[in-house]
Design a protein around this motif. Structure first.
Motif, PDB file in Angstrom:
ATOM      1  N   CYS A  94       0.660  -1.218   0.262  1.00  0.00           N
ATOM      2  CA  CYS A  94       0.245   0.284  -0.060  1.00  0.00           C
ATOM      3  C   CYS A  94       0.598   1.054  -0.015  1.00  0.00           C
ATOM      4  O   CYS A  94       0.117   2.358  -0.224  1.00  0.00           O
ATOM      5  N   THR A 143      -9.056  -4.604   2.645  1.00  0.00           N
ATOM      6  CA  THR A 143     -10.533  -4.014   2.303  1.00  0.00           C
ATOM      7  C   THR A 143     -10.314  -3.698   0.023  1.00  0.00           C
ATOM      8  O   THR A 143      -9.604  -3.756   0.559  1.00  0.00           O
ATOM      9  N   PRO A 144     -11.470  -3.776  -0.554  1.00  0.00           N
ATOM     10  CA  PRO A 144     -10.858  -3.903  -1.772  1.00  0.00           C
ATOM     11  C   PRO A 144     -10.651  -2.490  -2.518  1.00  0.00           C
ATOM     12  O   PRO A 144     -10.362  -2.695  -3.366  1.00  0.00           O
ATOM     13  N   LYS A 145     -10.775  -1.344  -1.589  1.00  0.00           N
ATOM     14  CA  LYS A 145     -11.204   0.175  -2.057  1.00  0.00           C
ATOM     15  C   LYS A 145      -8.896  -0.116  -2.120  1.00  0.00           C
ATOM     16  O   LYS A 145      -8.216   0.643  -2.749  1.00  0.00           O
ATOM     17  N   LEU A 146      -8.073  -0.468  -0.633  1.00  0.00           N
ATOM     18  CA  LEU A 146      -6.404  -0.646  -1.040  1.00  0.00           C
ATOM     19  C   LEU A 146      -5.470  -1.729  -1.856  1.00  0.00           C
ATOM     20  O   LEU A 146      -5.088  -1.363  -1.287  1.00  0.00           O
ATOM     21  N   ARG A 147      -6.970  -2.509  -2.869  1.00  0.00           N
ATOM     22  CA  ARG A 147      -6.315  -3.624  -2.936  1.00  0.00           C
ATOM     23  C   ARG A 147      -6.826  -2.584  -5.118  1.00  0.00           C
ATOM     24  O   ARG A 147      -7.129  -3.094  -5.590  1.00  0.00           O
ATOM     25  N   SER A 148      -5.793  -1.976  -4.665  1.00  0.00           N
ATOM     26  CA  SER A 148      -5.571  -0.664  -5.643  1.00  0.00           C
ATOM     27  C   SER A 148      -4.038  -0.956  -6.826  1.00  0.00           C
ATOM     28  O   SER A 148      -5.011  -0.064  -7.915  1.00  0.00           O
ATOM     29  N   LYS A 149      -3.170  -1.700  -6.751  1.00  0.00           N
ATOM     30  CA  LYS A 149      -2.281  -2.218  -8.164  1.00  0.00           C
ATOM     31  C   LYS A 149      -2.155  -3.559  -7.909  1.00  0.00           C
ATOM     32  O   LYS A 149      -1.962  -4.597  -7.608  1.00  0.00           O
ATOM     33  N   LYS A 152     -11.875 -11.069  -6.219  1.00  0.00           N
ATOM     34  CA  LYS A 152     -12.055 -10.494  -6.556  1.00  0.00           C
ATOM     35  C   LYS A 152     -10.599  -9.274  -6.140  1.00  0.00           C
ATOM     36  O   LYS A 152     -10.099  -8.414  -5.679  1.00  0.00           O
ATOM     37  N   LYS A 182       2.713   3.126  -6.186  1.00  0.00           N
ATOM     38  CA  LYS A 182       1.652   2.616  -6.945  1.00  0.00           C
ATOM     39  C   LYS A 182       2.634   2.129  -7.790  1.00  0.00           C
ATOM     40  O   LYS A 182       2.199   1.209  -8.381  1.00  0.00           O
TER      41      LYS A 182
END
Length: 545
Positions: free
Chosen positions: A39, A70-76, A111, A42
């Motif tokens: 996290c 959380t799904p929001k933090l699974r960003s890259k 996901k 990027k």
């Protein structure tokens, strides 16, 4: 979890993560570290997966860490890359393919931004194209030509592609200090102060992260065994991994092979390559004996015995006493080469002949045996590809244009047809080309005119290659390079070289004598001048008196 709150997806594994100790810390410590580094920026991750225990443990750890976000933090994105040399041990290939599919399905279900990417060497750099096509000798410790071509380059190309796309990437590896001291030293040397990352040794803008570098082998198996006995649900069993696969086949594979570890994903020259009976290429001749493969056969995988026998056949060709039998006396440059003794070495080994590529007749024989072996294994119910169609096409072209033994018979399509009873879509060369009958006629004419037929063939090949060109730039240089090659038998070439050396030595001796005689004449001239000057001085002195 103290750093980031565990998501509901990890509910089944929380007790295991919080209670089980790994290298003096609960697994939660390592999960939190992975989450923190993931996290922090990027930069996408590239996870090297080799199919062995260490890389499997790393993927398991990363997968658990993502489940805890959380799904929001699974960003890259996370790219799982697996390098297939095309000659991997078949049971390992099957395990890798099955696991990669399971990871992909699990990531889609949960996901997670994980995708899988198998990479293979370029056709021009595969094992069979180099060994059977170009005639490279089987790899040895002193000439391990395979590692860079088949392992480093495909992964490096993938990393470079991601660097060009994202500017920087983090490569996640399963290296452990307790298993590879040399690798640990390299990573420590390139470590970035204040971080868990190290700079890649050769690739710019690529960084290395080794999350389990402090673990020992027991820690690795503890994670893979998945002591999820803490879970109340009976559905979660030992050896189950978070994406829905089962690690028991991996454990069985290690037990059956008696291997000491896995072949790591090789990303640069500092990564230890295979060669100590670890899982790797079934064709590996760097080791004296492939004990891992032998153990697999003894423990039930006896269908691989013909593969081991084929490998042993290639290994025998690396025996110093066998080299002259299997290999051409000329290098691919067309010249006979010698290795000279270094300072301090035995004078008797002052000049040692260095053989060149494998003779074409042995390459033809081994290809036919390989195709027959592939056909037999598939007939027995094994879905296996020992050599690919693109490799066959590339080998054929190398044979047709071989620098020493051009295959004017175009034998590869025939060999394939004899084994499989069918043809592939062979490339048809619309350029005029000589065939076997032409070669036979040339042999007769060359002998009659006392010239080497191979040299005439190469000259004709050059003429054909320039056919239809309006400008033949550099044609005389190309003709000259052919004429300057060593032609004839090894004995005739050595006699010619010996005579040339003696002539050169004689010329050098005569040149040295001429130089000495010239120096003597110069000295005599100087002495004569000195006598004249002395005489003049004497006359002047007499006159003065």
């Amino acid at each position: 979890m103290s750093t980031l709150q565990m998501a509901h997806d990890l509910g089944d594994y929380e007790d295991f993560i919080n209670l089980e100790q790994f290298a003096g810390h609960p697994l939660a410590h390592y999960v939190a570290e992975v989450q923190r580094i993931y996290c922090a920026d990027k930069r996408p991750w590239v996870i090297g997966y080799s199919g062995g225990k260490d890389s499997s443990a790393v993927i398991t750890l990363v997968y658990l860490a993502l489940l805890g976000l959380t799904p929001k933090l699974r960003s890259k994105p996370i790219f799982v890359v697996s390098s297939d040399t095309l000659v991997e041990t078949p049971v390992v290939v099957d395990l890798i393919i099955r696991t990669m599919k399971q990871i992909e399905r699990g990531a889609q279900r949960d996901k997670l931004p994980i995708t899988v990417h198998p990479v293979v060497p370029k056709t021009s750099e595969t094992f069979w194209v180099n060994l059977l096509g170009k005639g490279y000798p089987a790899p040895t410790r002193n000439f391990r030509w395979c590692t860079e071509r088949m392992k480093i380059n495909p992964v490096s190309d993938f990393i470079k592609d991601k660097v060009s796309q994202f500017e920087e990437v983090i490569v996640v590896l399963g290296s452990r200090s307790s298993e590879s001291a040399s690798r640990a030293q390299v990573i420590a040397k390139h470590k970035i102060d204040g971080t868990r990352l190290a700079r890649h040794t050769t690739l710019a803008n690529a960084f290395i992260y080794t999350p389990i570098d402090t673990w020992d082998v027991e820690d690795v198996w503890k994670l893979l065994r998945g002591a999820f006995r803490y879970a109340e649900e009976d559905e979660i069993e030992e050896w189950e991994n978070p994406w829905g696969g089962n690690n028991r086949p991996l454990w069985t594979l290690y037990m059956d092979s008696s291997g000491q570890g896995e072949c790591p994903l090789v990303i640069d020259d500092s990564t230890p390559s295979c060669g100590n009976s670890r899982f790797g290429c079934w064709t590996c001749t760097v080791v004296t004996k492939d004990r891992a493969m032998e153990s697999l056969i003894q423990n039930g995988e006896d269908w691989m015995l013909p593969l081991l026998q084929f490998r042993d056949q290639l290994a025998r060709t690396t025996d110093p006493e066998q080299k002259d039998i299997y290999r051409n006396y000329k290098r691919r440059t067309g010249k006979v080469s010698y290795q000279y003794a270094k300072d301090g070495e035995d004078i008797a080994a002052e000049r040692k002949h260095v053989p060149g590529p494998y003779w074409l007749k042995y390459r033809q024989l081994w290809l036919q045996e390989l195709l027959q072996l592939e056909k037999n294994l598939n007939a027995q119910g094994h879905t296996i590809t020992l050599i690919t169609e693109p490799e066959l096409h590339a080998i054929r072209q190398h044979w047709l244009k071989d620098p020493n033994e051009p295959d004017w018979n175009d034998s590869l399509p025939r060999l394939y047809r004899e084994v499989y009873g069918r043809d592939l879509a062979w490339v048809v060369d619309d350029q005029s080309r000589f065939d076997a009958s032409d070669a036979e006629l040339l042999d007769q004419l060359a002998q009659h005119h006392d010239v080497e037929p191979e040299m005439v063939k190469k000259l004709i090949e050059l003429e054909i290659s320039l056919e239809g060109l309006s400008k033949r730039q550099g044609v005389f240089d190309k003709i000259g390079s052919i004429l300057k090659q060593d032609w004839g038998s090894l004995e005739a070439i050595q006699l010619k070289q010996s005579a040339l050396q003696k002539r050169n030595e004689r010329d050098m001796h005569e040149e040295a004598i001429d130089k000495i005689e010239a120096q003597i004449r110069d000295v005599q001239t100087l002495l004569a001048h000195a006598d004249q000057i002395s005489g003049l001085l004497s006359e002047v002195t007499t006159d003065d008196h």
